[in-house]
Design a protein around this motif. Structure first.
Motif, PDB file in Angstrom:
ATOM      1  N   TRP A   1      45.908  48.743  41.740  1.00 41.46           N
ATOM      2  CA  TRP A   1      46.831  47.985  40.891  1.00 41.46           C
ATOM      3  C   TRP A   1      47.257  46.690  41.571  1.00 41.46           C
ATOM      4  O   TRP A   1      47.315  45.636  40.950  1.00 41.46           O
ATOM      5  CB  TRP A   1      48.062  48.822  40.558  1.00 41.46           C
ATOM      6  CG  TRP A   1      47.776  50.041  39.730  1.00 41.46           C
ATOM      7  CD1 TRP A   1      46.746  50.237  38.852  1.00 41.46           C
ATOM      8  CD2 TRP A   1      48.546  51.235  39.707  1.00 41.46           C
ATOM      9  NE1 TRP A   1      46.824  51.483  38.298  1.00 41.46           N
ATOM     10  CE2 TRP A   1      47.927  52.121  38.798  1.00 41.46           C
ATOM     11  CE3 TRP A   1      49.699  51.651  40.373  1.00 41.46           C
ATOM     12  CZ2 TRP A   1      48.424  53.393  38.530  1.00 41.46           C
ATOM     13  CZ3 TRP A   1      50.194  52.915  40.110  1.00 41.46           C
ATOM     14  CH2 TRP A   1      49.559  53.768  39.196  1.00 41.46           C
ATOM     15  N   ARG A   2      47.564  46.768  42.884  1.00 41.01           N
ATOM     16  CA  ARG A   2      47.972  45.563  43.603  1.00 41.01           C
ATOM     17  C   ARG A   2      46.844  44.541  43.662  1.00 41.01           C
ATOM     18  O   ARG A   2      47.087  43.339  43.729  1.00 41.01           O
ATOM     19  CB  ARG A   2      48.434  45.913  45.026  1.00 41.01           C
ATOM     20  CG  ARG A   2      49.756  46.641  45.067  1.00 41.01           C
ATOM     21  CD  ARG A   2      50.344  46.715  46.473  1.00 41.01           C
ATOM     22  NE  ARG A   2      49.441  47.196  47.504  1.00 41.01           N
ATOM     23  CZ  ARG A   2      49.248  48.478  47.811  1.00 41.01           C
ATOM     24  NH1 ARG A   2      49.901  49.436  47.156  1.00 41.01           N
ATOM     25  NH2 ARG A   2      48.413  48.815  48.776  1.00 41.01           N
ATOM     26  N   ALA A   3      45.597  45.025  43.619  1.00 45.66           N
ATOM     27  CA  ALA A   3      44.441  44.128  43.647  1.00 45.66           C
ATOM     28  C   ALA A   3      44.157  43.516  42.280  1.00 45.66           C
ATOM     29  O   ALA A   3      43.262  42.684  42.157  1.00 45.66           O
ATOM     30  CB  ALA A   3      43.214  44.876  44.148  1.00 45.66           C
ATOM     31  N   GLY A   4      44.911  43.935  41.271  1.00 47.55           N
ATOM     32  CA  GLY A   4      44.755  43.339  39.949  1.00 47.55           C
ATOM     33  C   GLY A   4      44.009  44.180  38.937  1.00 47.55           C
ATOM     34  O   GLY A   4      43.801  43.734  37.806  1.00 47.55           O
ATOM     35  N   VAL A   5      43.599  45.387  39.316  1.00 48.57           N
ATOM     36  CA  VAL A   5      42.963  46.265  38.332  1.00 48.57           C
ATOM     37  C   VAL A   5      44.056  46.732  37.376  1.00 48.57           C
ATOM     38  O   VAL A   5      45.109  47.223  37.799  1.00 48.57           O
ATOM     39  CB  VAL A   5      42.273  47.479  39.004  1.00 48.57           C
ATOM     40  CG1 VAL A   5      41.662  48.396  37.953  1.00 48.57           C
ATOM     41  CG2 VAL A   5      41.216  47.012  40.006  1.00 48.57           C
ATOM     42  N   ALA A   6      43.824  46.538  36.090  1.00 47.14           N
ATOM     43  CA  ALA A   6      44.841  46.846  35.082  1.00 47.14           C
ATOM     44  C   ALA A   6      45.150  48.339  35.043  1.00 47.14           C
ATOM     45  O   ALA A   6      44.265  49.177  35.211  1.00 47.14           O
ATOM     46  CB  ALA A   6      44.386  46.373  33.707  1.00 47.14           C
ATOM     47  N   ARG A   7      46.408  48.630  34.821  1.00 44.46           N
ATOM     48  CA  ARG A   7      46.841  50.032  34.769  1.00 44.46           C
ATOM     49  C   ARG A   7      46.274  50.785  33.569  1.00 44.46           C
ATOM     50  O   ARG A   7      46.290  52.011  33.555  1.00 44.46           O
ATOM     51  CB  ARG A   7      48.368  50.106  34.766  1.00 44.46           C
ATOM     52  CG  ARG A   7      48.944  49.710  36.106  1.00 44.46           C
ATOM     53  CD  ARG A   7      50.464  49.768  36.090  1.00 44.46           C
ATOM     54  NE  ARG A   7      50.986  49.224  37.324  1.00 44.46           N
ATOM     55  CZ  ARG A   7      51.687  49.913  38.214  1.00 44.46           C
ATOM     56  NH1 ARG A   7      51.964  51.171  37.993  1.00 44.46           N
ATOM     57  NH2 ARG A   7      52.110  49.350  39.307  1.00 44.46           N
TER      58      ARG A   7
ATOM     59  N   GLN B   1      43.213  50.788  32.873  1.00 45.10           N
ATOM     60  CA  GLN B   1      41.879  51.202  33.294  1.00 45.10           C
ATOM     61  C   GLN B   1      41.966  52.590  33.927  1.00 45.10           C
ATOM     62  O   GLN B   1      43.050  53.030  34.319  1.00 45.10           O
ATOM     63  CB  GLN B   1      41.312  50.185  34.296  1.00 45.10           C
ATOM     64  CG  GLN B   1      41.099  48.812  33.702  1.00 45.10           C
ATOM     65  CD  GLN B   1      40.117  48.853  32.547  1.00 45.10           C
ATOM     66  OE1 GLN B   1      39.013  49.380  32.668  1.00 45.10           O
ATOM     67  NE2 GLN B   1      40.519  48.321  31.405  1.00 45.10           N
TER      68      GLN B   1
ATOM     69  N   THR C   1      42.151  54.095  36.605  1.00 47.92           N
ATOM     70  CA  THR C   1      42.357  53.969  38.048  1.00 47.92           C
ATOM     71  C   THR C   1      42.596  55.321  38.716  1.00 47.92           C
ATOM     72  O   THR C   1      42.301  55.475  39.903  1.00 47.92           O
ATOM     73  CB  THR C   1      43.513  53.014  38.368  1.00 47.92           C
ATOM     74  OG1 THR C   1      44.691  53.462  37.682  1.00 47.92           O
ATOM     75  CG2 THR C   1      43.185  51.582  37.946  1.00 47.92           C
TER      76      THR C   1
ATOM     77  N   GLY D   1      54.174  49.581  44.701  1.00 47.35           N
ATOM     78  CA  GLY D   1      53.643  49.487  43.348  1.00 47.35           C
ATOM     79  C   GLY D   1      53.340  50.817  42.692  1.00 47.35           C
ATOM     80  O   GLY D   1      52.787  50.845  41.598  1.00 47.35           O
TER      81      GLY D   1
END
Length: 170
Positions: free
Chosen positions: A39-45, A47, A49, A123
């Motif tokens: 999430w911190r790297a920008g992968v949308a929640r 997705q 994850t 986060g």
């Protein structure tokens, strides 16, 4: 050896995993910090994850196993597919797998621990008690041989029991 910790959020599995890791001098691969890092790297929640974090944890744990070292994984492992993932990883590396489920038999203590904890995972929001209760209803029955530890017992005693159990796993 692959040691797989399992249990509901707030049950005490991470505390047992950390103490066991110190006792065995074994690294711990935890799914929650991996997901938070995504999430911190920008992968949308929105997705997948959670699934991705299990896959990354599997890859990291596999790297440790390939060095001939014991590794501890720390995740809820509520569904059969997650448990099969770890069995398969152990089989690919030709090492034993040991499942350790941590429960908290006192719901008042469990809820207090959950609502009072702050793991400091940047986060990563702590789950609500309601979310844990929903997850409890969805938790797949176990078919694997496993050790069940109750977190109302002190961590040190649980680690001693875990070490004795691990000595029997082959």
């Amino acid at each position: 050896m692959l040691i797989v910790m399992a249990g509901l959020p707030g049950s005490g599995k991470s505390s047992v995993a950390e103490a066991l890791g110190r006792r065995l001098v074994a690294p711990i691969v935890s799914v929650d910090p991996i997901e938070a890092a995504m999430w911190r790297a920008g992968v949308a929640r929105d997705q997948p994850t959670g699934l991705a974090a299990y896959v990354v944890a599997e890859a990291v744990a596999g790297g440790v196993l390939s060095l001939g070292q014991t590794v501890i994984t720390d995740a809820v492992n509520a569904v059969g597919a997650a448990r099969e993932q770890w069995r398969s990883l152990a089989a690919r590396h030709n090492v034993p797998v040991a499942f350790i489920e941590v429960v908290c038999s006192d719901p008042v203590v469990h809820r207090r621990r959950l609502e009072g904890r702050s793991r400091g995972i940047e986060g990563f929001p702590e789950p609500t008690w309601e979310a844990v209760e929903r997850l409890r209803e969805e938790f797949a029955p176990w078919t694997d041989h496993r050790l069940v530890l109750d977190a109302v017992t002190d961590v040190s005693s649980n680690v001693t029991v875990a070490v004795e159990f691990l000595a029997t796993v082959s």
